[in-house]
Motif scaffolding. Structure first.
Motif, short mmCIF file in Angstrom:
data_model
loop_
_atom_site.label_atom_id
_atom_site.label_comp_id
_atom_site.label_asym_id
_atom_site.label_seq_id
_atom_site.Cartn_x
_atom_site.Cartn_y
_atom_site.Cartn_z
N ALA A 49 0.83 -1.20 0.00
CA ALA A 49 0.00 0.00 0.00
C ALA A 49 0.86 1.25 0.00
N TYR A 50 0.56 2.14 -0.93
CA TYR A 50 1.19 3.45 -0.99
C TYR A 50 0.36 4.38 -0.11
N ILE A 51 1.02 5.14 0.74
CA ILE A 51 0.30 6.02 1.67
C ILE A 51 0.16 7.40 1.04
N ASN A 52 -1.07 7.72 0.65
CA ASN A 52 -1.37 9.04 0.13
C ASN A 52 -1.51 10.03 1.29
N LYS A 53 -2.09 9.53 2.38
CA LYS A 53 -2.32 10.37 3.55
C LYS A 53 -2.36 9.49 4.78
N GLY A 54 -1.70 9.94 5.86
CA GLY A 54 -1.79 9.21 7.12
C GLY A 54 -0.46 8.69 7.62
N CYS A 55 -0.52 7.98 8.73
CA CYS A 55 0.66 7.42 9.38
C CYS A 55 0.34 6.00 9.83
N ILE A 56 1.27 5.09 9.56
CA ILE A 56 1.10 3.67 9.85
C ILE A 56 2.30 3.17 10.64
#
Length: 193
Positions: A49-56
């Motif tokens: 998954a590419y993170i467009n927005k957010g924090c994991i």
């Protein structure tokens, strides 16, 4: 929705508009609420998954039941359990959304189809894995050779926005120290300027 990932791609490969559309059509947009567990230990990871927005956060739980943070991932980063994804074996880790996230998800089958249709994307994925491995090796070296203070300074210098976005408990877990010890390190660091 695809502006950031197009920019990411442009740093490693040149694609035609048709190839970009094939890539974009392979991705699934997922809106993930904060505190969602995207992957649990024992499950087989079926996504990158590419993170467009957010924090994991990626973490595992040791034999004593203690959570140990392996990595934080924010905008313009990819998240997955590479070993579980590639080898189709159960994961040892958890992947958790620390904020509401907007993800562009690529399944294993979609990735295989995509590489068959747009072979130069294999280069992008290879470079992505090489960068990830390089960062992990550097982190491992720092973990075994640097003091806790040096590791903390390195973390806040390298990732200033992450240290503002995640709890001190998770940062302590990433550094392999207790939250109380991290609090003392932070106070000492602020005192010394």
């Amino acid at each position: 929705m695809f502006d950031k990932i197009r920019e990411y791609l442009s740093r490693t490969v040149r694609l035609t508009e048709k190839e970009l559309k094939i890539f974009e059509n392979s991705l699934e947009l997922r809106m993930v609420p904060k505190k969602t567990i995207l992957l649990s230990a024992g499950e087989i990871c079926n996504f990158e998954a590419y993170i467009n927005k957010g924090c994991i956060r990626e973490y595992f739980i040791d034999g004593n039941g203690i959570e140990l943070t392996l990595q934080f991932a924010t905008e313009d980063w990819w998240v997955s359990d590479i070993t579980s994804f590639e080898d189709q074996i159960p994961s040892d880790m958890y992947i958790e959304a620390l904020e509401d996230c907007e993800l562009l998800v690529l399944t294993r089958q979609a990735k295989e189809n995509l590489i068959n249709e747009v072979p130069q994307l294999e280069r992008m994925f290879r470079l992505m894995i090489q960068r990830h491995l390089s960062k992990l090796q550097k982190r491992l070296f720092k973990t075994v050779s640097a003091t806790a203070m040096d590791q903390y300074i390195e973390f806040v210098t390298r990732y200033p926005m992450i240290s503002q976005r995640v709890s001190q408990q998770y940062i302590a877990s990433y550094l392999g120290i207790t939250p109380e010890f991290l609090s003392r390190l932070r106070a000492k660091h602020l005192k010394n300027g």
